[in-house]
Scaffold this motif. Structure first.
Motif, PDB file in Angstrom:
ATOM      1  N   PHE A 306       0.841  -1.193   0.000  1.00 54.93           N
ATOM      2  CA  PHE A 306       0.000   0.000   0.000  1.00 54.93           C
ATOM      3  C   PHE A 306       0.875   1.241   0.000  1.00 54.93           C
ATOM      4  CE2 PHE A 306       0.912  -0.928   4.397  1.00 54.93           C
ATOM      5  CZ  PHE A 306       0.994   0.302   5.040  1.00 54.93           C
ATOM      6  N   VAL A 307       0.250   2.384  -0.206  1.00 57.90           N
ATOM      7  CA  VAL A 307       0.960   3.660  -0.237  1.00 57.90           C
ATOM      8  C   VAL A 307       0.850   4.333   1.124  1.00 57.90           C
ATOM      9  CG1 VAL A 307       1.179   5.896  -1.385  1.00 57.90           C
ATOM     10  CG2 VAL A 307       0.359   3.906  -2.672  1.00 57.90           C
ATOM     11  N   ARG A 308       1.957   4.877   1.585  1.00 64.76           N
ATOM     12  CA  ARG A 308       1.945   5.683   2.817  1.00 64.76           C
ATOM     13  C   ARG A 308       2.552   7.050   2.502  1.00 64.76           C
ATOM     14  NH1 ARG A 308       3.167   3.023   8.418  1.00 64.76           N
ATOM     15  NH2 ARG A 308       0.908   2.718   8.147  1.00 64.76           N
ATOM     16  N   GLY A 309       1.834   8.089   2.939  1.00 61.93           N
ATOM     17  CA  GLY A 309       2.317   9.456   2.745  1.00 61.93           C
ATOM     18  C   GLY A 309       1.689  10.104   1.540  1.00 61.93           C
ATOM     19  N   ASP A 310       1.471  11.405   1.623  1.00 60.91           N
ATOM     20  CA  ASP A 310       0.913  12.133   0.482  1.00 60.91           C
ATOM     21  C   ASP A 310       1.927  13.099  -0.137  1.00 60.91           C
ATOM     22  OD1 ASP A 310       0.932  13.847   2.624  1.00 60.91           O
ATOM     23  OD2 ASP A 310      -1.224  14.218   2.623  1.00 60.91           O
ATOM     24  N   GLN A 311       2.851  13.652   0.648  1.00 62.78           N
ATOM     25  CA  GLN A 311       3.868  14.539   0.098  1.00 62.78           C
ATOM     26  C   GLN A 311       5.022  13.755  -0.512  1.00 62.78           C
ATOM     27  OE1 GLN A 311       3.416  17.867  -0.107  1.00 62.78           O
ATOM     28  NE2 GLN A 311       1.389  17.460   0.768  1.00 62.78           N
ATOM     29  N   ASN A 312       5.429  12.694   0.137  1.00 62.05           N
ATOM     30  CA  ASN A 312       6.524  11.837  -0.338  1.00 62.05           C
ATOM     31  C   ASN A 312       6.055  10.374  -0.272  1.00 62.05           C
ATOM     32  OD1 ASN A 312       8.848  13.844  -0.651  1.00 62.05           O
ATOM     33  ND2 ASN A 312       8.198  14.213   1.474  1.00 62.05           N
ATOM     34  N   PRO A 313       5.143   9.994  -1.122  1.00 61.09           N
ATOM     35  CA  PRO A 313       4.544   8.659  -1.009  1.00 61.09           C
ATOM     36  C   PRO A 313       5.540   7.545  -1.353  1.00 61.09           C
ATOM     37  CG  PRO A 313       3.849   9.724  -3.038  1.00 61.09           C
ATOM     38  CD  PRO A 313       4.598  10.758  -2.252  1.00 61.09           C
ATOM     39  N   MET A 314       5.448   6.457  -0.615  1.00 64.31           N
ATOM     40  CA  MET A 314       6.246   5.263  -0.902  1.00 64.31           C
ATOM     41  C   MET A 314       5.376   4.034  -0.717  1.00 64.31           C
ATOM     42  SD  MET A 314       8.712   4.723   2.434  1.00 64.31           S
ATOM     43  CE  MET A 314       9.372   6.376   2.377  1.00 64.31           C
ATOM     44  N   LEU A 315       5.820   2.933  -1.299  1.00 62.61           N
ATOM     45  CA  LEU A 315       5.090   1.678  -1.174  1.00 62.61           C
ATOM     46  C   LEU A 315       5.570   0.938   0.064  1.00 62.61           C
ATOM     47  CD1 LEU A 315       4.931   0.403  -4.858  1.00 62.61           C
ATOM     48  CD2 LEU A 315       3.330   1.857  -3.613  1.00 62.61           C
ATOM     49  N   MET A 316       4.607   0.488   0.864  1.00 67.36           N
ATOM     50  CA  MET A 316       4.888  -0.245   2.098  1.00 67.36           C
ATOM     51  C   MET A 316       4.459  -1.693   1.944  1.00 67.36           C
ATOM     52  SD  MET A 316       6.122   2.298   3.836  1.00 67.36           S
ATOM     53  CE  MET A 316       6.220   1.681   5.528  1.00 67.36           C
ATOM     54  N   GLU A 317       5.065  -2.547   2.743  1.00 64.97           N
ATOM     55  CA  GLU A 317       4.788  -3.980   2.704  1.00 64.97           C
ATOM     56  C   GLU A 317       4.508  -4.477   4.119  1.00 64.97           C
ATOM     57  OE1 GLU A 317       7.415  -8.035   1.822  1.00 64.97           O
ATOM     58  OE2 GLU A 317       7.856  -6.192   0.706  1.00 64.97           O
ATOM     59  N   SER A 318       3.484  -5.318   4.266  1.00 64.78           N
ATOM     60  CA  SER A 318       3.151  -5.901   5.567  1.00 64.78           C
ATOM     61  C   SER A 318       2.709  -7.342   5.351  1.00 64.78           C
ATOM     62  CB  SER A 318       2.036  -5.101   6.253  1.00 64.78           C
ATOM     63  OG  SER A 318       1.632  -5.706   7.466  1.00 64.78           O
ATOM     64  N   HIS A 319       2.948  -8.189   6.367  1.00 61.87           N
ATOM     65  CA  HIS A 319       2.641  -9.616   6.260  1.00 61.87           C
ATOM     66  C   HIS A 319       1.688 -10.034   7.375  1.00 61.87           C
ATOM     67  CE1 HIS A 319       5.889 -10.108   3.301  1.00 61.87           C
ATOM     68  NE2 HIS A 319       6.572  -9.266   4.079  1.00 61.87           N
ATOM     69  N   LEU A 320       0.777 -10.919   7.041  1.00 63.52           N
ATOM     70  CA  LEU A 320      -0.168 -11.451   8.016  1.00 63.52           C
ATOM     71  C   LEU A 320       0.496 -12.600   8.751  1.00 63.52           C
ATOM     72  CD1 LEU A 320      -3.091 -11.069   9.003  1.00 63.52           C
ATOM     73  CD2 LEU A 320      -3.777 -12.806   7.335  1.00 63.52           C
ATOM     74  N   GLU A 321       0.729 -12.400  10.050  1.00 59.07           N
ATOM     75  CA  GLU A 321       1.422 -13.385  10.873  1.00 59.07           C
ATOM     76  C   GLU A 321       0.599 -13.652  12.121  1.00 59.07           C
ATOM     77  OE1 GLU A 321       5.047 -11.333  11.554  1.00 59.07           O
ATOM     78  OE2 GLU A 321       5.848 -11.695   9.520  1.00 59.07           O
ATOM     79  N   ALA A 322       0.162 -14.904  12.293  1.00 61.69           N
ATOM     80  CA  ALA A 322      -0.678 -15.273  13.434  1.00 61.69           C
ATOM     81  C   ALA A 322      -1.902 -14.370  13.517  1.00 61.69           C
ATOM     82  CB  ALA A 322       0.122 -15.225  14.738  1.00 61.69           C
ATOM     83  N   ASP A 323      -2.522 -14.143  12.349  1.00 60.12           N
ATOM     84  CA  ASP A 323      -3.755 -13.355  12.233  1.00 60.12           C
ATOM     85  C   ASP A 323      -3.566 -11.891  12.581  1.00 60.12           C
ATOM     86  OD1 ASP A 323      -5.225 -15.584  11.409  1.00 60.12           O
ATOM     87  OD2 ASP A 323      -5.607 -16.174  13.483  1.00 60.12           O
TER      88      ASP A 323
END
Length: 564
Positions: A306-323
């Motif tokens: 997903f994207v985080r930030g509006d002035q300097n947006p970057m792509l973020m990564e997250s993993h589902l671990e133990a729900d």
């Protein structure tokens, strides 16, 4: 057709079914079914000439027994039974005397009878703070004891809904609920145990028209705009709503269309309607105090980008671990430039995204030129990374046939690799385009004919089989410049007219960033809406957050209409 707000009819939803035909919904009239928590005891009122009696039926080996008069009923006009969610007491309406040997009361008042072992105690009249006036009916009880009911003892002499909070062992002064337009009557509330939603019938369709059934959701101290449950249920002219023990099966009363003029009890599963209420995605982890938007998933649903930030947006990564979703980290191919608008291929083999990164190795960030003005680093092109084991390849810019200008964005991918995106055409307009992918190359992009000429369309989310598309739209004819989510369906070579997804999805400020979840039936989008809820968390600050909603009501409606 699906439309927003009051009057929404969601067509082909689950069909209502008669409850226990012949035994309960039989030749005699019955009304207002309520259950004990285990679902094996049902309390209802049996109708007779100038009489109504509370009756009880038991389910044994899957069969319901013929109703028998409750031990506390049978002498007066008793009706509208409602069992507390924990089964500890029941509230009903009665005209019985409020003093021993007295005369029957005029109209109806609310009475309570407590559970006593396997039986029931002696009914007691609720206090005057609830029983104000002579016409108090249709109780519904929340898990915390709050009481919802209707009364017409107000200046307008119209039936209105009321809520009386149960605090410290007593009822507070009832507050009137104004769920729909002023001047309409609102009847027979059925409130969820946690007060998350309420079902009721009302005459919003017009005072000369039959009542329709409506659903409204709690939004802090307020309620969302009521949603018409739809023609499939409304044709029964329903009233007397009660929720079953599972919290989503609705039981209502109807004298038609197949009940031969006698009141029967019917049931319908509310699940499709309940799933049409958006919820914030992973609050405090993914949806946080910064601007978070445009979520896409790997096919197994266990990794989100997903994207985080509006002035300097970057792509973020997250993993589902133990729900639980892990703390997001920058994606390995992001973090140096303005990266946004990720789009996952349905098979997870590659991911597209938008970036202002240099086109050449030692170049500068991509500029945008708009109406002769240069915006340094403000350009956008579409890039691709391929899946390589557990990681990703180096980003590669899509070819010039796609990136025709520095304002190319919002990609989305079908199962056959057809690309949908917003691009600039030869006339300088930014439009929704699609480009087929054949023999390793994109074909010449073509405009996608959705909506009316001049409609502003952004952020397409295409179904893998291209059978439907969700997008944000501002109709050219609209005087409000607020983007709203809409859905359209493919019919042969044409697209259907856009269907607005309603106020509960779009909220007051609109919504953008459409993406389909890995099940292809859940929509993820972003919105700056705030909720009126205490202790909601730091995400509830007016910045963009990621929300999700089931597309089941719209997809089921379309499937049903297509099969007629």
């Amino acid at each position: 057709m699906l439309t927003g707000g009051i009057g929404t009819a969601w067509g082909s939803m689950p069909l209502p079914h008669p409850f226990a035909p012949e035994v309960i919904s039989g030749p005699g009239g019955v009304d207002c079914l309520s259950f004990m928590p285990d679902g094996n005891t049902a309390v209802l009122d049996e109708e007779g000439k100038n009489q109504s009696t509370i009756a009880i039926s038991y389910r044994t080996a899957g069969r319901w027994s013929p109703p028998r008069t409750a031990p506390f009923s049978g002498h007066w006009v008793d009706h509208d039974p409602a069992i507390a969610p924990d089964g500890s007491y029941l509230i009903f309406t009665s005209n019985r005397p409020d003093v021993a040997g007295g005369r029957p009361l005029k109209g109806g008042h609310l009475w309570r009878v407590d559970r006593a072992g396997r039986g029931w105690g002696t009914p007691t009249r609720l206090p005057d703070v609830v029983n104000f006036g002579e016409h108090v009916y249709a109780p519904s009880i929340a898990a915390n004891g709050d009481l919802f009911f209707l009364s017409r003892d107000n200046a307008a002499r119209e039936f209105k809904l009321y809520r009386s909070a149960w605090r410290g062992g007593r009822y507070s002064k009832p507050a009137q609920l104004q769920l729909g337009p002023e001047g309409a009557h609102e009847l027979d509330p059925a409130v969820a145990p946690d007060e998350a939603f309420i079902v009721f019938d009302a005459n919003y369709a017009g005072k000369g028209e039959p009542d329709h059934l409506y659903l409204a959701f709690a939004d802090g101290a307020h309620w969302t705009r009521p949603i018409d449950v739809g023609a499939v249920v409304d044709r029964y002219q329903p009233w007397g709503s009660h929720l079953g023990p599972d919290g989503h099966m609705l039981y209502f009363t109807s004298s038609g269309p197949t009940a031969n003029g006698v009141n029967h009890i019917w049931s319908v599963d509310l699940t499709p309607w309940l799933r049409a209420q958006p919820t914030v995605f992973a609050p405090g982890v993914i949806s946080g105090p910064l601007a978070d938007w445009s979520a896409v998933f790997t096919p197994d649903g266990r990794t989100v980008y997903f994207v985080r930030g509006d002035q300097n947006p970057m792509l973020m990564e997250s993993h589902l671990e133990a729900d639980k979703w892990s703390a997001p980290r920058p994606a390995p191919f992001s973090g140096h430039w303005h990266d946004l608008d990720p789009a996952m291929a349905p098979d997870g083999s590659y991911l597209l995204f938008v970036s202002n990164r240099p086109i050449t190795l030692r170049g500068k960030p991509l500029d945008l030129v708009n109406q002769g003005k240069v915006y340094a680093g403000g350009g956008m092109n579409i890039w691709r990374v391929d899946r390589q084991g557990d990681g990703w390849s180096e980003p590669v810019r899509l070819p010039p046939v796609i990136n025709t200008s520095a304002f190319t964005f919002a990609p989305n991918v079908a199962a056959d690799d057809t690309l949908y995106y917003i691009g600039q055409t030869s006339d300088g307009q930014r439009r929704l385009l699609s480009a087929r992918y054949r023999d390793g190359h994109y074909q010449q992009p073509q405009p996608v004919a959705i909506g009316a000429p001049g409609d502003w369309i952004r952020d397409p989310a295409i179904a893998p089989d291209q059978s439907f598309i969700v997008f944000s739209i501002i109709p050219a004819a609209s005087n409000k410049r607020i983007p709203r989510l809409a859905i359209a369906f493919h019919h042969g070579a044409l697209w259907s007219r856009p269907v607005d997804m309603g106020d509960s999805v779009n909220g007051p400020d609109g919504a953008m960033g459409s993406q389909l979840g890995p099940d292809h039936r859940t929509l993820y989008f972003y919105s700056t809406r705030k909720v009126a809820m205490a202790n909601a968390g730091s995400w509830n600050n007016g910045n963009a957050n990621i929300w999700s909603v089931s597309l089941a009501p719209w997809l089921n409606t379309h499937d049903g209409d297509r099969n007629r």
